[in-house]
Every structure is written in C-alpha cells, then in structure tokens.
Design an enzyme around this catalytic site. Structure first.
Site, PDB file in Angstrom:
ATOM      1  N   ASN A  41       0.843  -1.198   0.000  1.00 53.42           N
ATOM      2  CA  ASN A  41       0.000   0.000   0.000  1.00 53.42           C
ATOM      3  C   ASN A  41       0.882   1.253   0.000  1.00 53.42           C
ATOM      4  OD1 ASN A  41       0.576  -0.901   2.689  1.00 53.42           O
ATOM      5  ND2 ASN A  41      -1.061   0.365   3.520  1.00 53.42           N
ATOM      6  N   GLU A  43       0.358   5.222   0.664  1.00 58.26           N
ATOM      7  CA  GLU A  43      -0.569   6.244   1.145  1.00 58.26           C
ATOM      8  C   GLU A  43      -0.138   7.637   0.681  1.00 58.26           C
ATOM      9  OE1 GLU A  43      -1.003   5.582   5.376  1.00 58.26           O
ATOM     10  OE2 GLU A  43      -2.188   3.772   4.993  1.00 58.26           O
ATOM     11  N   CYS A  52      -4.164   0.704  -2.512  1.00 63.21           N
ATOM     12  CA  CYS A  52      -3.997  -0.552  -1.780  1.00 63.21           C
ATOM     13  C   CYS A  52      -2.923  -1.425  -2.424  1.00 63.21           C
ATOM     14  CB  CYS A  52      -5.296  -1.344  -1.789  1.00 63.21           C
ATOM     15  SG  CYS A  52      -6.638  -0.602  -0.876  1.00 63.21           S
ATOM     16  N   GLU A  54      -3.047  -4.509  -3.210  1.00 63.67           N
ATOM     17  CA  GLU A  54      -3.550  -5.402  -4.262  1.00 63.67           C
ATOM     18  C   GLU A  54      -3.556  -4.712  -5.619  1.00 63.67           C
ATOM     19  OE1 GLU A  54      -4.812  -4.776  -1.305  1.00 63.67           O
ATOM     20  OE2 GLU A  54      -5.972  -6.463  -0.496  1.00 63.67           O
ATOM     21  N   CYS A  85     -10.145  -4.926  -0.123  1.00 65.24           N
ATOM     22  CA  CYS A  85     -11.269  -4.007   0.054  1.00 65.24           C
ATOM     23  C   CYS A  85     -12.207  -4.103  -1.151  1.00 65.24           C
ATOM     24  CB  CYS A  85     -10.757  -2.574   0.228  1.00 65.24           C
ATOM     25  SG  CYS A  85     -10.250  -1.794  -1.315  1.00 65.24           S
ATOM     26  N   CYS A  88     -10.727  -3.027  -4.529  1.00 62.20           N
ATOM     27  CA  CYS A  88      -9.767  -4.016  -5.056  1.00 62.20           C
ATOM     28  C   CYS A  88     -10.484  -5.267  -5.563  1.00 62.20           C
ATOM     29  CB  CYS A  88      -8.744  -4.378  -3.985  1.00 62.20           C
ATOM     30  SG  CYS A  88      -7.581  -3.034  -3.665  1.00 62.20           S
TER      31      CYS A  88
HETATM   32  N1  THU Z   1      -5.210  -1.541   2.503  1.00 62.52           N
HETATM   33  C1  THU Z   1      -4.627  -2.334   1.549  1.00 62.52           C
HETATM   34  O1  THU Z   1      -3.553  -2.013   1.029  1.00 62.52           O
HETATM   35  N2  THU Z   1      -5.247  -3.487   1.211  1.00 62.52           N
HETATM   36  C2  THU Z   1      -6.346  -3.980   1.826  1.00 62.52           C
HETATM   37  O2  THU Z   1      -6.795  -5.064   1.484  1.00 62.52           O
HETATM   38  C3  THU Z   1      -7.001  -3.210   2.901  1.00 62.52           C
HETATM   39  C4  THU Z   1      -6.485  -1.837   3.096  1.00 62.52           C
HETATM   40  C5  THU Z   1      -4.489  -0.333   2.922  1.00 62.52           C
HETATM   41  C6  THU Z   1      -5.049   0.960   2.466  1.00 62.52           C
HETATM   42  C7  THU Z   1      -4.515   1.904   3.532  1.00 62.52           C
HETATM   43  O3  THU Z   1      -3.205   2.297   3.194  1.00 62.52           O
HETATM   44  C8  THU Z   1      -4.452   1.056   4.772  1.00 62.52           C
HETATM   45  O4  THU Z   1      -4.479  -0.290   4.323  1.00 62.52           O
HETATM   46  C9  THU Z   1      -5.566   1.283   5.775  1.00 62.52           C
HETATM   47  O5  THU Z   1      -6.805   1.176   5.148  1.00 62.52           O
END
Ligand code: THU
Length: 128
Positions: A41, A43, A52, A54, A85, A88
């Site tokens: 991920n 941010e 994310c 994925e 999520c 994704c």
């Molecule tokens: N996140 C992911 O990278 N993948 C997931 O399956 C769930 C959420 C990340 C997004 C964000 O940077 C952090 O987790 C909190 O939501």
C-alpha cells in the site's frame, strides 16, 4: 510458511508506505507464466489518493504485459485475516475473474478463499 506467493506478499509488505494509518499490507499475484508481481500500500497526505497493495501489484503486472493470473496473496498483521477491500475486489475481478486468494498474517495463519465468494455479484464487461 513455504508458499512463495505468500512469502512474496509478506516481503512486499515491508515496503509499505503507510505513515498515516500505520497499517501495512503486501500483495503478490502469480501470472499464468508463473511470474510473481508484488505490491504494497502507498498512502498519501491527502488520504483519498492512497492505493492498496492489491491494486499496486495488479497494475504493476498489467503494465508489464501480464494478462492472465493464477493466484493472489495478501499479507497484513491482523489476527482476523485481511481481505481485499471492495474497490480491489472490483479491479481484481476485471483481470482475474474468480481467482484463488490466499490471506496470511505474520504469525503463519493462512486462509484461502475465492474472489467469487468475497464478491458474489460483480459488475463487469458482460453488462456493457
Ligand atoms: N489496505 C490495503 O492495502 N489493502 C487492503 O486489502 C485493505 C487496506 C491499505 C489501504 C490503507 O493504506 C491502509 O491499508 C488502511 O486502510
């Protein structure tokens, strides 16, 4: 844990850029040729531009020319394993269809599911 795909997801998680949530995620996708594509991920200070793990892994794979995929792995440090999520799930459906998804944490807990079970009534190109 000896599954190379899970190990790749766990390793990718180490690169997570998650200074805001502190929630680090790694993903790995195996293409039809056996190549593993990874993502973490990423941010952003605006929050909404966060990507994310994925989608990073999948878009990296697509941009490298891969189009068919066998398996997905997601790694996060949670006792209840972290699934992709909703956004994704939609994007994974576009390229992977009803793919197998392995979820893992840092303590060796692993569960396997299929995208169709996580995302039972997808919108896709068949509607267009
Ligand atoms: N996140 C992911 O990278 N993948 C997931 O399956 C769930 C959420 C990340 C997004 C964000 O940077 C952090 O987790 C909190 O939501």
């Amino acid at each position: 844990m000896t599954d190379q795909l899970l190990l790749a997801a766990l390793a990718a998680r180490e690169n997570a850029y998650a200074p805001f949530s502190k929630f680090r995620v790694g993903a790995a996708i195996e293409d039809a040729g056996g190549r593993i594509h990874t993502g973490c991920n990423v941010e952003n200070a605006t929050y909404g531009l966060t990507l994310c793990a994925e989608r990073v892994a999948l878009f990296k794979a697509i941009s490298e020319g891969a189009r068919q995929f066998r398996r997905v792995a997601v790694a996060a440090d949670t006792d209840i394993l972290t699934p992709p999520c909703g956004a994704c799930r939609q994007v994974l459906w576009e390229f992977c269809g009803d793919v197998e998804i392995a979820l893992a944490n840092l303590r060796g807990k692993v569960e396997t599911c299929r995208l169709k079970d996580l995302f039972p009534r997808p919108f896709d190109a068949s509607y267009l």
